[in-house]
Design an enzyme around this catalytic site. Structure first.
Site, PDB file in Angstrom:
ATOM      1  N   LYS A 130      -9.812  -1.911  -7.140  1.00  0.00           N
ATOM      2  CA  LYS A 130      -9.343  -1.618  -5.782  1.00  0.00           C
ATOM      3  C   LYS A 130     -10.202  -2.432  -4.824  1.00  0.00           C
ATOM      4  CE  LYS A 130      -6.383   1.060  -3.576  1.00  0.00           C
ATOM      5  NZ  LYS A 130      -5.071   1.589  -3.945  1.00  0.00           N
ATOM      6  N   ASP A 170      -1.986  -1.510   0.112  1.00  0.00           N
ATOM      7  CA  ASP A 170      -2.326  -0.081   0.229  1.00  0.00           C
ATOM      8  C   ASP A 170      -2.281   0.194   1.731  1.00  0.00           C
ATOM      9  OD1 ASP A 170      -3.543   2.328  -1.468  1.00  0.00           O
ATOM     10  OD2 ASP A 170      -4.709   2.266   0.363  1.00  0.00           O
TER      11      ASP A 170
HETATM   12  P1  NAP Z   1       0.629   2.722   5.089  1.00  0.00           P
HETATM   13  O1  NAP Z   1       1.956   2.084   4.953  1.00  0.00           O
HETATM   14  O2  NAP Z   1      -0.449   2.007   5.801  1.00  0.00           O
HETATM   15  O3  NAP Z   1       0.869   4.153   5.758  1.00  0.00           O
HETATM   16  C1  NAP Z   1      -0.165   5.088   5.873  1.00  0.00           C
HETATM   17  C2  NAP Z   1       0.349   6.272   6.652  1.00  0.00           C
HETATM   18  O4  NAP Z   1      -0.621   7.306   6.595  1.00  0.00           O
HETATM   19  C3  NAP Z   1       0.549   5.965   8.128  1.00  0.00           C
HETATM   20  O5  NAP Z   1       1.555   6.780   8.659  1.00  0.00           O
HETATM   21  C4  NAP Z   1      -0.812   6.337   8.717  1.00  0.00           C
HETATM   22  O6  NAP Z   1      -0.775   6.688  10.095  1.00  0.00           O
HETATM   23  C5  NAP Z   1      -1.171   7.543   7.886  1.00  0.00           C
HETATM   24  N1  NAP Z   1      -2.635   7.641   7.796  1.00  0.00           N
HETATM   25  C6  NAP Z   1      -3.480   6.718   7.267  1.00  0.00           C
HETATM   26  N2  NAP Z   1      -4.747   7.124   7.386  1.00  0.00           N
HETATM   27  C7  NAP Z   1      -4.697   8.318   7.979  1.00  0.00           C
HETATM   28  C8  NAP Z   1      -5.674   9.254   8.365  1.00  0.00           C
HETATM   29  N3  NAP Z   1      -6.989   9.012   8.159  1.00  0.00           N
HETATM   30  N4  NAP Z   1      -5.257  10.397   8.938  1.00  0.00           N
HETATM   31  C9  NAP Z   1      -3.936  10.641   9.145  1.00  0.00           C
HETATM   32  N5  NAP Z   1      -2.961   9.778   8.812  1.00  0.00           N
HETATM   33  C10 NAP Z   1      -3.338   8.643   8.232  1.00  0.00           C
HETATM   34  O7  NAP Z   1       0.010   3.094   3.639  1.00  0.00           O
HETATM   35  P2  NAP Z   1       0.794   3.516   2.336  1.00  0.00           P
HETATM   36  O8  NAP Z   1       0.879   2.331   1.469  1.00  0.00           O
HETATM   37  O9  NAP Z   1       2.003   4.273   2.684  1.00  0.00           O
HETATM   38  O10 NAP Z   1      -0.281   4.487   1.647  1.00  0.00           O
HETATM   39  C11 NAP Z   1      -0.301   5.890   1.886  1.00  0.00           C
HETATM   40  C12 NAP Z   1      -1.066   6.583   0.758  1.00  0.00           C
HETATM   41  O11 NAP Z   1      -0.418   6.317  -0.496  1.00  0.00           O
HETATM   42  C13 NAP Z   1      -2.509   6.144   0.567  1.00  0.00           C
HETATM   43  O12 NAP Z   1      -3.278   7.248   0.098  1.00  0.00           O
HETATM   44  C14 NAP Z   1      -2.408   5.116  -0.554  1.00  0.00           C
HETATM   45  O13 NAP Z   1      -3.633   4.958  -1.250  1.00  0.00           O
HETATM   46  C15 NAP Z   1      -1.356   5.779  -1.425  1.00  0.00           C
HETATM   47  N6  NAP Z   1      -0.654   4.891  -2.342  1.00  0.00           N
HETATM   48  C16 NAP Z   1       0.023   3.813  -1.898  1.00  0.00           C
HETATM   49  C17 NAP Z   1       0.694   3.014  -2.806  1.00  0.00           C
HETATM   50  C18 NAP Z   1       1.545   1.841  -2.353  1.00  0.00           C
HETATM   51  O14 NAP Z   1       2.237   1.276  -3.196  1.00  0.00           O
HETATM   52  N7  NAP Z   1       1.550   1.483  -1.092  1.00  0.00           N
HETATM   53  C19 NAP Z   1       0.653   3.299  -4.161  1.00  0.00           C
HETATM   54  C20 NAP Z   1      -0.039   4.432  -4.599  1.00  0.00           C
HETATM   55  C21 NAP Z   1      -0.676   5.221  -3.678  1.00  0.00           C
HETATM   56  P3  NAP Z   1      -1.361   5.633  11.167  1.00  0.00           P
HETATM   57  O15 NAP Z   1      -0.356   4.544  11.219  1.00  0.00           O
HETATM   58  O16 NAP Z   1      -1.468   6.424  12.411  1.00  0.00           O
HETATM   59  O17 NAP Z   1      -2.693   5.191  10.641  1.00  0.00           O
END
Ligand code: NAP
Length: 449
Positions: A130, A170
């Site tokens: 990561k 991510d």
């Molecule tokens: P993303 O597109 O950047 O979206 C993140 C979302 O979560 C946004 O709505 C953001 O709001 C909110 N957020 C982030 N940090 C926050 C915080 N500290 N408090 C409250 N809200 C918060 O990211 P994503 O890819 O969807 O990832 C979301 C989660 O899924 C993460 O835990 C990531 O590790 C996990 N994940 C992602 C993938 C993937 O393929 N993308 C795969 C496995 C797991 P704001 O815009 O206001 O920051």
């Protein structure tokens, strides 16, 4: 015997804490896995002999680097970049990059540690890693994002390779950022090495379904958990935290399977829309215009925006945390259960605190931990690598079917392992033990490396 084992595992955990001071999220992730491993060491004493637990908790390599960049006004900024190459026993390091101001070594290490087990669950030949930076993409222009990504890759590229380390996105790293990162990699190396990065755009080596995969996969996992309980998603009221990549495609698949999502959020507040979240609007606001979720309420007068609201107080039958780590605490978990929640599927990584997990397990609701439930994203990244290796591109239906099969297999494997180890219905134990055994066997086979 059990007491001696418990003491041994506790002592390993204390060593991990002492060797990695202040890295609370990493300690939390390690503790959760170690707590599942007692029965594994009884069945496989060779793992103790080879000190597999001690070795698995120590990343193979940790890279920390300076990322200097210039904003549009010419001011210089310095961020810190990370790549933790955790474990390559079953394949090249694989795992996303996170750009968020909260990033420090402890976050990247917890994510890398989770990733190595998650990747093992997919059944694909990928190890765990990561990376990321404490850079905050919010409010930056496209040019600023590009300059940052170029500077980040100027250091990172030397550690990457199709057979070495393959990052993806991510939090804060989506299609735009991956484009700039891949462009700089290609420019520095003079190699169109598609399989060095996943989540690429469809026109330049990406895979269909990768964008949707984590959210869709998490919903498939919940579907399977409910199936065991002779239930389905049809007609269920759901709450999905976040409004980024994972949240959006979780909502999409929930809708497709006949459920209704009544709330979503971002880091500023929550939207509650009893009629059902208007997903096209969320996509427009978040994916296209990069605006805040608060703006949703200006389009729908019957929707309510609550600044700083707690989404877990919105009554639901299915909760899908899809934002970030530790977003559901013990109190939130109790509220969810009290309000009739019967299933939780974690799209985010480690979104529930240990006391929250205990509430879900004690209540015997269907609880799908992130390392199993959100493995669909990285699994589809591995499918992207397969397509790159064979210079092929598969259609949407074929790729989605593969994703569905992978998630169904992960559910079956984790469910059956939990049964085998006397913890029926406990997917935490099922996921930790299934993946640990796979990685541990490979580590034993490869010798002391
Ligand atoms: P993303 O597109 O950047 O979206 C993140 C979302 O979560 C946004 O709505 C953001 O709001 C909110 N957020 C982030 N940090 C926050 C915080 N500290 N408090 C409250 N809200 C918060 O990211 P994503 O890819 O969807 O990832 C979301 C989660 O899924 C993460 O835990 C990531 O590790 C996990 N994940 C992602 C993938 C993937 O393929 N993308 C795969 C496995 C797991 P704001 O815009 O206001 O920051």
């Amino acid at each position: 015997m059990a007491v001696v084992l418990e003491e041994k595992i506790e002592s390993i955990y204390q060593q991990v804490k002492a060797r990695n001071p202040g890295e609370n999220e990493f300690h939390q992730a390690v503790k959760e896995v170690l707590e599942s491993l007692g029965p594994v060491l009884v069945k496989y004493p060779e793992f103790s002999h080879h000190k597999i637990i001690e070795r698995i908790c120590e990343p193979e390599r940790q890279i920390i680097f300076r990322v200097p960049w210039q904003d549009d006004k010419g001011a210089v900024h310095i961020n810190r970049g990370f790549r933790v190459e955790f474990n390559s026993a079953i394949g090249p390091y694989k795992g996303g990059l996170r750009f968020h101001p909260s990033v420090y070594l402890g976050i990247i290490k917890f994510l890398g540690f989770e990733q190595l087990f998650k990747n093992a669950l997919t059944g694909m030949p990928i190890g765990g890693g990561k990376g990321g930076s404490d850079f905050d993409p919010k409010g930056k222009s496209d040019n600023e994002i590009m300059r940052f990504c170029q500077s980040f890759m100027t250091e990172l590229y030397r550690h990457l390779g199709e057979y070495t380390d393959v990052p993806a996105g991510d939090i804060g790293v989506g299609g735009r950022e991956l484009g700039f990162l891949f462009g700089q990699y290609k420019r520095i190396t003079n190699r169109y090495e598609s399989a060095v990065l996943t989540g690429k755009g469809i026109g330049w080596g990406g895979s269909l379904v990768r964008t949707e995969a984590t959210g869709y996969g998490a919903v498939y996992f919940v579907r399977e958990m409910l199936k065991v309980r002779k239930d389905s998603l049809e007609g269920k009221t759901c709450v999905v935290s976040g409004s980024g990549n994972v949240a959006i495609y979780t909502i999409e698949k929930l809708n497709q399977l006949g459920a209704k999502v009544v709330a979503c959020s971002d880091s500023n507040g929550i939207i509650v829309h009893e009629k059902g979240i208007d997903l096209d609007l969320v996509k427009k606001l978040k994916e296209v215009e990069r605006r805040r979720i608060a703006d949703y309420a200006t389009y729908h007068k019957d929707a309510k925006y609550i600044a700083g609201g707690n989404i877990w107080e919105v009554p639901c039958q299915v909760a899908m945390p899809s934002a970030t780590q530790n977003e559901i605490n013990g109190k939130d978990a109790k509220t969810l259960v009290k309000n009739g929640c019967i299933a939780v599927g974690e799209g985010a990584n480690m979104p529930t605190t240990p006391d929250g997990v205990k509430v879900f397990l004690d209540a015997k609701i269907a609880y799908g931990p992130g390392k199993a439930a959100n493995a669909g994203g990285v699994a589809t990244s591995a499918l992207e690598m397969q397509q790159n290796a064979s210079r092929d591109s598969w259609n949407f239906e074929f790729t989605e079917k593969k994703l569905d099969e992978i998630m169904t297999n992960i559910h079956t494997a984790t469910y059956e392992t939990a049964e085998e180890f006397g913890a029926s219905g406990n997917y935490v134990i099922g996921a930790n033990i299934t993946s640990f055994i796979k990685v541990a066997n490979a580590m034993v086979a490869l010798g002391l490396i």
